[in-house]
Design a protein around this motif. Structure first.
Motif, short mmCIF file in Angstrom:
data_model
loop_
_atom_site.label_atom_id
_atom_site.label_comp_id
_atom_site.label_asym_id
_atom_site.label_seq_id
_atom_site.Cartn_x
_atom_site.Cartn_y
_atom_site.Cartn_z
N LYS A 76 20.68 4.61 41.36
CA LYS A 76 19.87 5.48 42.08
C LYS A 76 19.05 6.24 41.42
O LYS A 76 19.52 6.80 40.30
CB LYS A 76 20.61 5.97 43.21
CG LYS A 76 21.31 5.13 44.33
CD LYS A 76 22.01 6.04 45.23
CE LYS A 76 22.77 4.92 46.23
NZ LYS A 76 23.40 5.58 47.37
N ALA A 77 17.80 6.76 41.85
CA ALA A 77 17.17 7.92 41.22
C ALA A 77 16.52 8.94 42.14
O ALA A 77 16.51 8.66 43.41
CB ALA A 77 16.06 7.10 40.33
N LEU A 78 16.57 10.05 41.71
CA LEU A 78 15.95 11.15 42.58
C LEU A 78 14.70 11.54 41.82
O LEU A 78 14.41 11.78 40.53
CB LEU A 78 17.01 12.34 42.63
CG LEU A 78 16.34 13.51 43.12
CD1 LEU A 78 16.15 13.44 44.94
CD2 LEU A 78 17.42 14.64 43.11
N GLY A 79 13.55 12.01 42.59
CA GLY A 79 12.27 12.53 42.05
C GLY A 79 11.72 13.65 42.92
O GLY A 79 11.79 13.42 44.30
N ILE A 80 11.05 14.47 42.36
CA ILE A 80 10.48 15.49 43.29
C ILE A 80 9.13 15.96 42.51
O ILE A 80 8.81 15.70 41.33
CB ILE A 80 11.47 17.04 43.17
CG1 ILE A 80 11.65 17.39 41.73
CG2 ILE A 80 12.72 16.70 43.97
CD1 ILE A 80 12.37 18.76 41.61
N GLN A 81 8.20 16.34 43.35
CA GLN A 81 7.07 16.65 42.99
C GLN A 81 6.62 18.03 43.60
O GLN A 81 7.03 18.75 44.63
CB GLN A 81 5.85 15.72 43.54
CG GLN A 81 5.97 14.49 42.82
CD GLN A 81 4.94 13.53 43.37
OE1 GLN A 81 4.92 13.20 44.44
NE2 GLN A 81 4.15 13.01 42.31
N GLY A 82 5.61 18.82 42.68
CA GLY A 82 5.18 20.16 42.99
C GLY A 82 3.96 20.55 42.32
O GLY A 82 3.46 19.69 41.27
N VAL A 83 3.08 21.17 42.89
CA VAL A 83 1.67 21.60 42.47
C VAL A 83 1.42 23.04 42.46
O VAL A 83 1.90 23.84 43.21
CB VAL A 83 0.78 20.82 43.09
CG1 VAL A 83 -0.79 21.42 42.74
CG2 VAL A 83 0.77 19.45 43.46
N GLY A 84 1.13 23.62 41.12
CA GLY A 84 0.68 25.10 41.08
C GLY A 84 -0.70 25.10 40.52
O GLY A 84 -1.23 24.35 39.82
N TYR A 85 -1.33 26.38 41.16
CA TYR A 85 -2.82 26.54 40.36
C TYR A 85 -2.51 27.73 39.20
O TYR A 85 -2.03 28.60 39.56
CB TYR A 85 -3.41 27.27 41.56
CG TYR A 85 -4.75 28.07 41.13
CD1 TYR A 85 -5.86 27.28 40.93
CD2 TYR A 85 -5.09 29.32 41.22
CE1 TYR A 85 -7.22 27.89 40.46
CE2 TYR A 85 -6.04 29.99 40.81
CZ TYR A 85 -7.24 29.00 40.58
OH TYR A 85 -8.49 29.58 40.05
#
Length: 325
Positions: free
Chosen positions: A288-297
């Motif tokens: 299994k794998a876990l992934g997260i994403q986020g965005v910043g200015y």
């Protein structure tokens, strides 16, 4: 007003050169731990027709209870995004820049805006006065009633005030969300802390054609960014560097400082929009794998490298997360 906002966003910001580590700590224990910022001037400006870039600007001032400005928050994104990355489901987080006022108690302050609902989200991190070595994270939000004015060459919105009255005092209440006690496995099903990153050591070198200005930079050399990220939930630390650029967007990889760590990350940085997108992944047991994403200015302060035509751009630590909190 529009020119002032764009100046905040696009030119060197002296406040970014203030030394870090000058903040006081906040308590992190108790049945309920709450904090408050007064919301000063707030303004949304639609795209400037003369620039033809489609960018909207949101700005707000965070003040103490006595009205002293402590942080200035500014972000830009394409108007149709309404504060969400590419109009999808990831909010665009942006840092609030420390003014240098005395008695500030936060290491990083960031905000995101859902312009469709006129909601401002606030997050701040701080050292714990009663838990040395621990970092607290508090979150809050406020939904505004706004008055919008549109003309042929200008459109903007400000908080609504009752007819014949001054605008009421607006406060953002935040609540302590989590205080990690140490590194934890991101793959643990019981591990439910909110994931976010502190971006540190931001470094980018650029060279502009002679006579260029920050509003129309005409860049002829760009190293792309290098930086470090720390996941405030899992404690993972990674070092990131650019590998190449395609159509104005740099891509790069982030490697864990701890060689035994099961995590890695990758990023993209859009130089036109100043958007940094991070994706972090963990290899878990059982395939299994876990992934997260986020965005910043990402904003930065740029200074000329002595004896050259190049500029070095840096930033104080910036927090941004993986969703609305």
């Amino acid at each position: 007003m529009r020119a002032q906002l764009q100046s905040l966003v696009l030119v060197t910001i002296a406040a970014l050169l203030l030394p870090s580590g000058a903040w006081a700590a906040r308590p992190c224990t108790g049945e309920t731990v709450n904090f408050e910022y007064r919301l000063g001037d707030v303004r949304y400006d639609g795209p400037d027709p003369s620039k033809n870039n489609g960018l909207a600007t949101i700005a707000a001032s965070l003040q103490t209870s006595t009205g002293t400005p402590v942080f200035e928050c500014v972000a830009q994104w394409p108007e149709q995004w309404a504060g969400w990355f590419e109009g999808d489901n990831k909010p665009v987080w942006a840092d609030c820049i420390f003014t240098g006022a005395a008695d500030a108690q936060d290491d990083t302050v960031s905000f995101a805006v859902d312009w469709k609902t006129k909601t401002i989200y606030l997050v701040h991190t701080f050292g714990c006065s009663d838990k040395p070595g621990s970092v607290g994270l508090a979150t809050g939000s406020i939904t505004l009633d706004v008055t919008c004015i549109t003309s042929d060459d200008n459109s903007y919105c400000v908080p609504e005030a009752p007819e014949g009255a001054v605008r009421p005092t607006l406060n953002i209440q935040t609540k302590l969300r989590q205080v990690p006690t140490g590194p934890a496995s991101a793959c643990d099903e019981a591990y439910s802390l909110y994931h976010g990153w502190v971006v540190e050591g931001w470094l980018r070198e650029i060279e502009m054609l002679p006579g260029a200005v920050p509003t129309t930079p005409n860049i002829v050399f760009d190293s792309g960014p290098s930086f470090q990220i720390k996941n405030v939930a899992s404690g993972d630390m990674l070092s990131c560097s650019s590998a190449g650029k395609v159509n104005g967007t740099f891509a790069g990889a982030c490697e864990a400082v701890d060689e035994e760590s099961s995590t890695n990350a990758e990023f993209q940085f859009d130089t036109e929009l100043n958007m940094l997108e991070i994706t972090q992944r963990w290899t878990c047991g059982g395939g299994k794998a876990l992934g997260i994403q986020g965005v910043g200015y990402m904003q930065g302060s740029c200074g000329r490298i002595l004896g050259t035509d190049r500029f070095r751009c840096t930033s104080l630590p910036v927090w941004f997360g993986t969703g609305i909190v």
